[in-house]
Design a protein around this motif. Structure first.
Motif, PDB file in Angstrom:
ATOM      1  N   PRO A   1     -41.942 107.320  54.089  1.00  0.00           N
ATOM      2  CA  PRO A   1     -43.249 107.842  53.665  1.00  0.00           C
ATOM      3  C   PRO A   1     -43.789 107.167  52.406  1.00  0.00           C
ATOM      4  CG  PRO A   1     -41.511 109.379  53.071  1.00  0.00           C
ATOM      5  CD  PRO A   1     -40.852 108.289  53.864  1.00  0.00           C
ATOM      6  N   THR A   2     -42.986 106.321  51.786  1.00  0.00           N
ATOM      7  CA  THR A   2     -43.241 105.674  50.484  1.00  0.00           C
ATOM      8  C   THR A   2     -43.190 106.707  49.343  1.00  0.00           C
ATOM      9  OG1 THR A   2     -45.622 105.777  50.168  1.00  0.00           O
ATOM     10  CG2 THR A   2     -44.796 103.996  51.590  1.00  0.00           C
ATOM     11  N   CYS A   3     -42.926 106.222  48.188  1.00  0.00           N
ATOM     12  CA  CYS A   3     -42.946 107.057  46.978  1.00  0.00           C
ATOM     13  C   CYS A   3     -43.137 106.126  45.780  1.00  0.00           C
ATOM     14  CB  CYS A   3     -41.658 107.873  46.862  1.00  0.00           C
ATOM     15  SG  CYS A   3     -40.222 106.857  46.493  1.00  0.00           S
ATOM     16  N   GLY A   4     -42.920 106.639  44.597  1.00  0.00           N
ATOM     17  CA  GLY A   4     -43.151 105.835  43.392  1.00  0.00           C
ATOM     18  C   GLY A   4     -42.243 104.619  43.285  1.00  0.00           C
ATOM     19  N   ARG A   5     -41.228 104.548  44.132  1.00  0.00           N
ATOM     20  CA  ARG A   5     -40.326 103.390  44.069  1.00  0.00           C
ATOM     21  C   ARG A   5     -40.854 102.208  44.877  1.00  0.00           C
ATOM     22  NH1 ARG A   5     -36.423 107.443  44.260  1.00  0.00           N
ATOM     23  NH2 ARG A   5     -35.166 107.457  42.379  1.00  0.00           N
ATOM     24  N   CYS A   6     -41.770 102.491  45.801  1.00  0.00           N
ATOM     25  CA  CYS A   6     -42.253 101.426  46.694  1.00  0.00           C
ATOM     26  C   CYS A   6     -43.199 100.484  45.929  1.00  0.00           C
ATOM     27  CB  CYS A   6     -42.983 102.064  47.869  1.00  0.00           C
ATOM     28  SG  CYS A   6     -43.519 100.876  49.086  1.00  0.00           S
ATOM     29  N   GLU A   7     -42.964  99.176  46.078  1.00  0.00           N
ATOM     30  CA  GLU A   7     -43.795  98.218  45.341  1.00  0.00           C
ATOM     31  C   GLU A   7     -44.617  97.312  46.251  1.00  0.00           C
ATOM     32  OE1 GLU A   7     -42.186  96.811  41.499  1.00  0.00           O
ATOM     33  OE2 GLU A   7     -40.284  97.540  42.284  1.00  0.00           O
TER      34      GLU A   7
ATOM     35  N   GLY B   1     -39.542 101.106  52.309  1.00  0.00           N
ATOM     36  CA  GLY B   1     -40.218 100.684  51.089  1.00  0.00           C
ATOM     37  C   GLY B   1     -39.353 100.226  49.939  1.00  0.00           C
ATOM     38  N   CYS B   2     -38.058 100.555  49.952  1.00  0.00           N
ATOM     39  CA  CYS B   2     -37.219 100.120  48.828  1.00  0.00           C
ATOM     40  C   CYS B   2     -35.758 100.125  49.222  1.00  0.00           C
ATOM     41  CB  CYS B   2     -37.468 101.002  47.604  1.00  0.00           C
ATOM     42  SG  CYS B   2     -36.528 102.533  47.648  1.00  0.00           S
ATOM     43  N   VAL B   3     -34.935  99.855  48.280  1.00  0.00           N
ATOM     44  CA  VAL B   3     -33.501  99.708  48.595  1.00  0.00           C
ATOM     45  C   VAL B   3     -32.711 101.017  48.487  1.00  0.00           C
ATOM     46  CG1 VAL B   3     -33.359  97.256  47.998  1.00  0.00           C
ATOM     47  CG2 VAL B   3     -33.074  98.984  46.206  1.00  0.00           C
ATOM     48  N   VAL B   4     -33.411 102.154  48.214  1.00  0.00           N
ATOM     49  CA  VAL B   4     -32.669 103.416  48.125  1.00  0.00           C
ATOM     50  C   VAL B   4     -32.166 103.831  49.517  1.00  0.00           C
ATOM     51  CG1 VAL B   4     -32.798 105.876  47.579  1.00  0.00           C
ATOM     52  CG2 VAL B   4     -33.840 104.217  46.043  1.00  0.00           C
ATOM     53  N   ASN B   5     -33.138 104.088  50.442  1.00  0.00           N
ATOM     54  CA  ASN B   5     -32.760 104.436  51.815  1.00  0.00           C
ATOM     55  C   ASN B   5     -32.948 103.249  52.750  1.00  0.00           C
ATOM     56  OD1 ASN B   5     -32.242 107.179  51.263  1.00  0.00           O
ATOM     57  ND2 ASN B   5     -34.442 107.573  51.251  1.00  0.00           N
ATOM     58  N   GLY B   6     -33.646 102.235  52.237  1.00  0.00           N
ATOM     59  CA  GLY B   6     -34.018 101.099  53.082  1.00  0.00           C
ATOM     60  C   GLY B   6     -32.868 100.459  53.819  1.00  0.00           C
ATOM     61  N   PRO B   7     -31.863  99.962  53.124  1.00  0.00           N
ATOM     62  CA  PRO B   7     -30.794  99.267  53.846  1.00  0.00           C
ATOM     63  C   PRO B   7     -30.097 100.168  54.864  1.00  0.00           C
ATOM     64  CG  PRO B   7     -30.708  98.780  51.501  1.00  0.00           C
ATOM     65  CD  PRO B   7     -31.710  99.877  51.674  1.00  0.00           C
TER      66      PRO B   7
HETATM   67 FE1  SF4 Z   1     -39.309 105.981  48.439  1.00  0.00          FE
HETATM   68 FE2  SF4 Z   1     -37.597 104.051  48.970  1.00  0.00          FE
HETATM   69 FE3  SF4 Z   1     -37.378 106.383  50.279  1.00  0.00          FE
HETATM   70 FE4  SF4 Z   1     -39.378 104.736  50.816  1.00  0.00          FE
HETATM   71  S1  SF4 Z   1     -37.211 104.315  51.147  1.00  0.00           S
HETATM   72  S2  SF4 Z   1     -39.544 106.912  50.444  1.00  0.00           S
HETATM   73  S3  SF4 Z   1     -39.826 103.853  48.862  1.00  0.00           S
HETATM   74  S4  SF4 Z   1     -37.087 106.033  48.081  1.00  0.00           S
END
Ligand code: SF4
Length: 331
Positions: free
Chosen positions: A240-246, A278-284
């Motif tokens: 869903p994206t969040c503040g971590r997505c760039e 969107g980022c490496v938190v849950n992305g990989p």
């Molecule tokens: Fe936010 Fe990253 Fe999770 Fe996407 S994957 S929602 S950007 S923490």
């Protein structure tokens, strides 16, 4: 589970109906219902039938003789509404003609045309009414029956179908009636049809929306695909994206959805899953679960194939890279 929709033009306007049925067929509709309001509509079915491939259902209300005329024009199924065609002699005439033509009759109840009686709630009243009608058809030796019990609320619709599934083994056509515009309509339909499909109930389905019939097919496919009951093309999961997505993930995912909408699966195709994160938190983690995935960082993304990191890709090249991989997978 076959996907059904309904043409929106007057059936006697055969050229427009033919165009619409062909468009519906092209997006994956498998059965189309046509409103038959008068003899001109019934007669037009012959021409429409000669130009389209998918089965046509004649939707009959009030005048049983229109069912006979539609059968004479070669229609593939009749829908009768027990709320407005109920005299035994008339129902039998339609059943006799349908039997001779070798086509089924859908006993199509809507909560709006069923009266609450003897303190019965709507689902019970719909089931009692449908079962009485079925007995009427069976009395004249007609058993090629499909049933629908569409209410305008989720709770009543689910209760009616569950009750009916306990009482008879005839195929059930699923749907919620009068759900509204696509957003709320698709949500209501997904809850009701989803609950029933998870119970193993349902043989055909129409998602009724106040919009074009193409939207109905899109919603039906999303429901069936989401439940894993059928696969119509590659599946995309995205965060869903969040503040971590760039990166502009919404734009990327829309582009991917648009490109894969042109890929149609055949029954034997194994569904391909794409993860766009969107980022490496849950992305990989998510990307590893998919056939192909990308987990974005600041300026680029890490491409995963069959769960393994492969290489870095640019944000601008992400869509074409994933599409190349999907195409390679499908030969
Ligand atoms: Fe936010 Fe990253 Fe999770 Fe996407 S994957 S929602 S950007 S923490």
């Amino acid at each position: 589970m076959a996907i059904q929709s309904m043409a929106k033009h007057k059936t006697s306007d055969a050229a427009r109906v033919i165009r619409q049925v062909k468009q519906l067929e092209a997006v994956g509709c498998e059965i189309v219902r046509l409103a038959v309001k008068d003899n001109a509509d019934a007669a037009a079915i012959r021409r429409i039938k000669s130009e389209v491939k998918i089965p046509l259902v004649a939707d009959i209300h009030f005048d049983w003789r229109l069912a006979l005329a539609a059968i004479d024009s070669g229609v593939d199924k009749i829908r009768l509404n027990p709320g407005n065609i109920f005299k035994a002699g008339q129902v039998w005439e339609v059943a006799k003609a349908a039997k001779a033509a070798g086509i089924p009759i859908r006993v199509g109840l809507n909560s709006g045309s069923v009266k609450r009686s003897k303190g019965r709630d709507i689902p019970s009243a719909m089931c009692v009414s449908a079962l009485e009608y079925i007995r009427l058809l069976e009395k004249c030796g007609f058993h090629d029956i499909v049933i629908s019990l569409k209410a305008s609320t989720i709770i009543e619709t689910v209760a009616a179908y569950r009750k009916m599934a306990r009482h008879c083994e005839y195929p059930l056509h699923l749907g919620v009636t009068a759900t509204g515009l696509p957003y709320s309509g698709a949500i209501k339909s997904s809850i009701a049809c989803g609950a029933l499909l998870l119970d193993g109930i349902g043989d055909t389905m129409r998602i009724s929306l106040t919009d074009t019939p193409e939207q109905e097919i899109k919603a039906a496919k999303a429901i069936l695909g989401g439940l894993g009951l059928r696969h119509f093309g590659p599946e995309v999961i995205s965060c869903p994206t969040c503040g971590r997505c760039e990166v502009d993930l919404v734009k990327v995912v829309k582009q991917i959805e648009n490109r894969i909408s042109y890929i149609t699966y055949h029954k034997s195709d194994r569904p391909v899953k794409l993860a766009v994160m969107g980022c490496v938190v849950n992305g990989p983690g998510e990307a590893r679960e998919a056939d192909f995935g990308v987990a974005f960082g600041k300026k680029d993304g890490l491409l995963f194939k069959a769960g393994k990191p492969v290489r870095k890709i640019s944000v601008s090249g992400c869509v074409s890279t994933l599409m190349k991989e999907v195409r390679r997978k499908h030969g």
